[in-house]
Design a protein around this motif. Structure first.
Motif, mmCIF file in Angstrom:
data_model
loop_
_atom_site.group_PDB
_atom_site.id
_atom_site.type_symbol
_atom_site.label_atom_id
_atom_site.label_comp_id
_atom_site.label_asym_id
_atom_site.label_seq_id
_atom_site.Cartn_x
_atom_site.Cartn_y
_atom_site.Cartn_z
ATOM 1 N N ALA A 120 0.833 -1.201 0.000
ATOM 2 C CA ALA A 120 0.000 0.000 0.000
ATOM 3 C C ALA A 120 0.869 1.254 0.000
ATOM 4 O O ALA A 120 0.577 2.234 -0.701
ATOM 5 C CB ALA A 120 -0.938 -0.003 1.199
ATOM 6 N N ASP A 121 1.956 1.229 0.783
ATOM 7 C CA ASP A 121 2.867 2.381 0.825
ATOM 8 C C ASP A 121 3.583 2.549 -0.506
ATOM 9 O O ASP A 121 3.756 3.677 -0.995
ATOM 10 C CB ASP A 121 3.889 2.207 1.948
ATOM 11 N N ARG A 122 4.015 1.432 -1.111
ATOM 12 C CA ARG A 122 4.705 1.527 -2.402
ATOM 13 C C ARG A 122 3.757 2.055 -3.480
ATOM 14 O O ARG A 122 4.157 2.844 -4.336
ATOM 15 C CB ARG A 122 5.263 0.157 -2.807
ATOM 16 N N ARG A 123 2.515 1.616 -3.415
ATOM 17 C CA ARG A 123 1.520 2.089 -4.394
ATOM 18 C C ARG A 123 1.284 3.594 -4.220
ATOM 19 O O ARG A 123 1.195 4.343 -5.197
ATOM 20 C CB ARG A 123 0.210 1.318 -4.221
ATOM 21 N N ALA A 124 1.188 4.017 -2.962
ATOM 22 C CA ALA A 124 0.985 5.443 -2.697
ATOM 23 C C ALA A 124 2.157 6.266 -3.211
ATOM 24 O O ALA A 124 1.970 7.358 -3.779
ATOM 25 C CB ALA A 124 0.790 5.665 -1.193
ATOM 26 N N VAL A 125 3.389 5.748 -3.047
ATOM 27 C CA VAL A 125 4.579 6.452 -3.556
ATOM 28 C C VAL A 125 4.515 6.559 -5.078
ATOM 29 O O VAL A 125 4.817 7.613 -5.657
ATOM 30 C CB VAL A 125 5.866 5.722 -3.106
ATOM 31 N N ASP A 126 4.126 5.486 -5.735
ATOM 32 C CA ASP A 126 4.033 5.505 -7.204
ATOM 33 C C ASP A 126 2.996 6.527 -7.674
ATOM 34 O O ASP A 126 3.230 7.271 -8.637
ATOM 35 C CB ASP A 126 3.654 4.116 -7.727
ATOM 36 N N ILE A 127 1.845 6.539 -7.016
ATOM 37 C CA ILE A 127 0.786 7.470 -7.425
ATOM 38 C C ILE A 127 1.229 8.911 -7.189
ATOM 39 O O ILE A 127 1.009 9.787 -8.042
ATOM 40 C CB ILE A 127 -0.526 7.163 -6.670
ATOM 41 N N ARG A 128 1.860 9.135 -6.050
ATOM 42 C CA ARG A 128 2.355 10.489 -5.800
ATOM 43 C C ARG A 128 3.381 10.889 -6.855
ATOM 44 O O ARG A 128 3.408 12.043 -7.310
ATOM 45 C CB ARG A 128 2.975 10.564 -4.401
ATOM 46 N N GLY A 129 4.213 9.934 -7.263
ATOM 47 C CA GLY A 129 5.192 10.227 -8.312
ATOM 48 C C GLY A 129 4.524 10.593 -9.626
ATOM 49 O O GLY A 129 4.992 11.487 -10.351
ATOM 50 N N ILE A 130 3.435 9.914 -9.950
ATOM 51 C CA ILE A 130 2.680 10.245 -11.171
ATOM 52 C C ILE A 130 2.180 11.678 -11.098
ATOM 53 O O ILE A 130 2.310 12.458 -12.052
ATOM 54 C CB ILE A 130 1.499 9.267 -11.349
ATOM 55 N N TYR A 131 1.597 12.035 -9.964
ATOM 56 C CA TYR A 131 1.045 13.379 -9.806
ATOM 57 C C TYR A 131 2.134 14.445 -9.875
ATOM 58 O O TYR A 131 1.920 15.533 -10.430
ATOM 59 C CB TYR A 131 0.308 13.493 -8.471
ATOM 60 N N GLU A 132 3.302 14.143 -9.315
ATOM 61 C CA GLU A 132 4.374 15.139 -9.332
ATOM 62 C C GLU A 132 4.929 15.366 -10.725
ATOM 63 O O GLU A 132 5.438 16.449 -11.028
ATOM 64 C CB GLU A 132 5.489 14.702 -8.370
ATOM 65 N N LEU A 133 4.847 14.340 -11.578
ATOM 66 C CA LEU A 133 5.269 14.515 -12.969
ATOM 67 C C LEU A 133 4.168 15.140 -13.812
ATOM 68 O O LEU A 133 4.436 15.916 -14.732
ATOM 69 C CB LEU A 133 5.670 13.162 -13.564
ATOM 70 N N ALA A 134 2.911 14.800 -13.501
ATOM 71 C CA ALA A 134 1.791 15.295 -14.306
ATOM 72 C C ALA A 134 1.446 16.739 -13.979
ATOM 73 O O ALA A 134 1.075 17.514 -14.872
ATOM 74 C CB ALA A 134 0.566 14.410 -14.081
ATOM 75 N N ALA A 135 1.548 17.107 -12.707
ATOM 76 C CA ALA A 135 1.201 18.464 -12.282
ATOM 77 C C ALA A 135 2.270 18.995 -11.340
ATOM 78 O O ALA A 135 2.019 19.268 -10.166
ATOM 79 C CB ALA A 135 -0.163 18.466 -11.593
ATOM 80 N N PRO A 136 3.499 19.153 -11.841
ATOM 81 C CA PRO A 136 4.589 19.625 -10.978
ATOM 82 C C PRO A 136 4.356 21.069 -10.537
ATOM 83 O O PRO A 136 3.782 21.872 -11.277
ATOM 84 C CB PRO A 136 5.824 19.506 -11.882
#
Length: 754
Positions: free
Chosen positions: A703-719
């Motif tokens: 769950a933590d790894r998934r949350a990190v991945d999703i946050r990474g997506i958001y940081e690239l999509a809407a930096p």
């Protein structure tokens, strides 16, 4: 990997079926190898073996694995084999709205019709109001269906005219329905993991967690012990005259013998769920939780997630899902009128049903198969499979002689979310541009709660506030010693609107809110008693409905645009993008658990996983109230809206704030419309690989790894832009700036550095 086919007896029917892993279709984990099963149409073992041999030959040669080879394959293999393989390989999936348009075009302003979009919380009374506007009797017609639960689960489009009754119904794809069935079976197995009884297992199987997909409509309801409790035991003796019971139609109700057979079939499904889950749960618990009583919460979570993931790879689980899908498929066979259209020559799953008749009663009876929640018909209804229903015909109100040209667009309720930061689903907001009136239907007893606030916020920021009207239902239930009459009650309800608009100034600039406040009172309508037939409505409600129809009629001729045109300096836009990205990122940090907030709660890992799975499998861009695309659009829209409120000059000075807002509104609307495409591209399309990686995580810490991945997506999509910007941040700002510039220039304004 080698792909091979095998035969097996067809369950509950004579003959054989063929099963194989499809090399070109992805399973629920997004990987090639979807298990497919089709009937072979023969009970002769030798014939079945010959067909299996043909399929193995086709599976062994990759040159056949292309949709364009369908006709060539028919020359080399049996049509049964070819159709089983090529079903689902079409190059593109038609847009359901375009499919309905191909049969019944949706009239617009050019045709003299006003389009009205119904928006509101579940249970507020959207569909009850629609019934009165189209002359549908709640007891006799029962169309569209209503209840306190999430009843409207598809788009319902009604076009009143004087022609024959016509219908066009579109369906969700087989892929989407299968994903929902898998979710339900996983949930039922998880109930077994938690040692729940048969009743809970059946409930999880028959009712999807998002409350929109209900297998009970298709497979029948599960009979429970509570069904035998007498209703008289729960009669509170309100003293109110009971409403007439819905008129039963023997042609719709499932006969007792069939209902008993459905219950037997359901019991069989529940037993299979228990067998599958019990065996797998025992193995996983023995390995990972040797002493459950001392296990830590993170260990229990990890074991459950591994259990759910392993289920998707289990052969017995897949067979159960396919059996349920076959059962669902049989419901289409009961349709004895109208025309079912399938996509492509090889398809077995229908995409469109059409029907035309001059008989109103027959028309509504047939359409109800696709929209009803009528309990006696559970086991025969197709409602959960329907994406959209469009009907046209003499569907006029009976409380008035008016025959206005209005298209009514109803859809899913917004749900009851306590999170005031929640955004309105993009399934609703992307229709703002195509309608003349956005009708917010809200409950006058508890007016302007979180979901209604989100609608007002989106309508204001997007420049669509001129289209806004509010229908307050349950006005008859607004009571109090300090509310002696209509005027006092109306003022009480409207106070909630003005209180929220005052708070909205913290998000949006004052001029927008002032523009709404100036007109909102005249665009609010008080309605009550809508669960009764139109003939029984009191005069005051009928008068309000008449005024509402007049509002719809006026909306077709919006005021002319001012000739004053704004000019902007783009330098301020960078700060707007920075604030929007920061607001978006901050809210999702709270939801994903990277920070804490009193306003935005951390989401449970199962909900985050459900969102991840839907996006990874390209089923949707949101799950329940988790709406990253809508959040992205909302936050940027609000900040760009504030930027647009401050032009550096005008082609001529507007006469007042009202004229200035009317000049800026079309720019806001254009930006809002284009931001939907940008959000999907940046958050979803460009990161599908990342979403699929997040979907693959399992085990302790997943769950933590998934949350990190999703946050990474958001940081690239809407930096969040800063003093020194990365390439993704620069691309993001350029994309937003381009949308804003084009919107300004298309409306005759300009944006250039001064």
């Amino acid at each position: 990997m080698p792909y091979t086919a095998s035969k097996s007896p067809t369950k509950d029917r004579p003959g054989f079926s063929i099963s194989f892993r499809h090399p070109c279709r992805n399973d629920s984990k997004g990987k090639p190898g979807l298990k497919v099963r089709r009937g072979l149409g023969t009970a002769i073992a030798e014939e079945a073996d010959a067909l299996v041999a043909q399929m193995n030959k086709l599976l062994a040669d990759e040159s056949w694995w292309n949709a364009s080879r369908y006709n060539d394959a028919l020359l080399a293999f049996s049509p049964i084999v070819v159709d089983a393989f090529f079903d689902g390989l079409q190059a593109s999936v038609p847009n359901p709205v375009a499919l309905r348009d191909s049969v019944i075009p949706l009239p617009s302003r050019a045709d003299g019709y006003a389009r009205v979009l119904f928006v509101g919380t579940t249970g507020a009374g959207k569909t009850s109001l629609l019934r009165h506007l189209i002359g549908s009797n709640p007891d006799k017609d029962r169309f569209p269906s209503t209840s306190t639960a999430k009843t409207t689960v598809s788009d319902i489009e009604v076009i009143p005219d004087d022609g024959p009754y016509r219908a066009a119904v579109t369906f969700f794809s087989e892929h989407a329905i299968r994903a929902n069935v898998e979710d339900c079976v996983v949930a039922a197995c998880s109930a077994v993991w938690d040692s729940m009884g048969d009743e809970k297992v059946a409930d999880r199987l028959l009712h999807h967690a998002d409350q929109r997909f209900r297998l009970s409509y298709l497979l029948g309801a599960w009979k429970t012990a509570s069904d035998d409790v007498a209703d008289d035991d729960w009669d509170f003796g309100s003293g109110d005259e009971p409403s007439a019971a819905p008129v039963a139609d023997d042609r719709e109700a499932v006969p007792p013998a069939d209902a008993a057979a459905l219950q037997v079939k359901l019991a069989g499904y529940v037993d299979r769920v228990k067998t599958i889950a019990t065996v797998m749960a025992a193995a996983i618990k023995a390995e990972l939780l040797p002493e459950p009583s001392t296990a830590q919460p993170e260990d229990l979570q990890a074991a459950l997630e591994i259990f759910q993931s392993e289920l998707l790879d289990d052969e017995a689980f897949r067979d159960l899902v396919l059996d349920i899908m076959d059962d669902i498929q049989l419901r289409f066979d009961r349709l004895d009128v109208g025309t079912l259209t399938k996509r492509g020559k090889a398809a077995r799953w229908p995409e469109l049903w059409t029907y035309e008749t001059a008989d109103r009663d027959d028309f509504l009876r047939q359409v109800r198969w696709f929209s009803s929640n009528y309990a006696p018909a559970f086991g025969r209804l197709l409602t959960p499979l329907v994406d959209g229903i469009r009907v046209r015909g003499p569907l006029h109100p009976v409380f008035t002689n008016r025959r206005d040209k209005v298209v009514y667009l109803d859809g899913q309720g917004l749900g009851h979310t306590p999170d005031s930061s929640s955004s309105v689903t993009t399934h609703v907001t992307q229709r703002f541009a195509d309608v003349d009136t956005i009708l917010l239907v809200d409950n006058a007893e508890q007016p302007v709660q979180a979901a209604a606030q989100a609608v007002l916020r989106a309508v204001a920021a997007s420049g669509n506030y001129g289209k806004l009207a509010i229908a307050f239902t349950h006005f008859d239930q607004v009571k109090g010693l300090n509310l002696p009459g209509f005027a006092a009650k109306r003022a009480h309800v409207l106070a909630s609107v003005h209180n929220y608009l005052a708070r909205l100034r913290d998000v949006l600039n004052g001029p927008i809110v002032t523009a709404i406040e100036r007109t909102i009172d005249a665009q609010c309508f008080m309605l009550g008693g809508l669960d009764a037939a139109s003939e029984k409505l009191p005069g005051g409600v009928r008068a309000q409905l008449e005024q509402l129809l007049e509002q719809f009629e006026r909306s077709i001729t919006p005021p002319p645009l001012p000739d004053a045109k704004p000019s902007y300096d783009p330098s301020g836009l960078g700060f707007a993008v920075q604030r929007a990205a920061d607001s978006f990122q901050r809210a999702w940090k709270f939801r994903l658990g990277f920070a804490s907030s009193a306003e935005v709660s951390k989401e449970h890992w199962t909900r985050v996983k459900a969102l991840n799975r839907r996006i990874a499998n390209e089923l949707d861009v949101e799950y329940d109230s988790l709406r990253p695309v809508a959040d992205f659009v909302g936050r940027i829209t609000e900040e760009v809206s504030n930027f647009l409120d401050h032009p550096v000059r005008w082609s001529r000075i507007p006469k007042d704030d009202t004229e200035a807002q009317e000049a800026i509104a079309p720019i806001r609307q254009a930006v809002f419309r284009e931001l939907h495409s940008l959000a999907v591209a940046r958050l979803v399309d460009q990161h599908l690989t990342d979403w699929r990686r997040g979907n693959d995580h399992k085990g302790k810490g997943s769950a933590d790894r998934r949350a990190v991945d999703i946050r990474g997506i958001y940081e690239l999509a809407a930096p969040v832009p800063g003093t020194v910007n990365s390439e993704p941040a620069l691309d993001f700002m350029k994309a937003v700036r381009h949308i804003v510039r084009v919107a300004i220039e298309d409306q005759g304004g300009e944006m250039k550095t001064l």
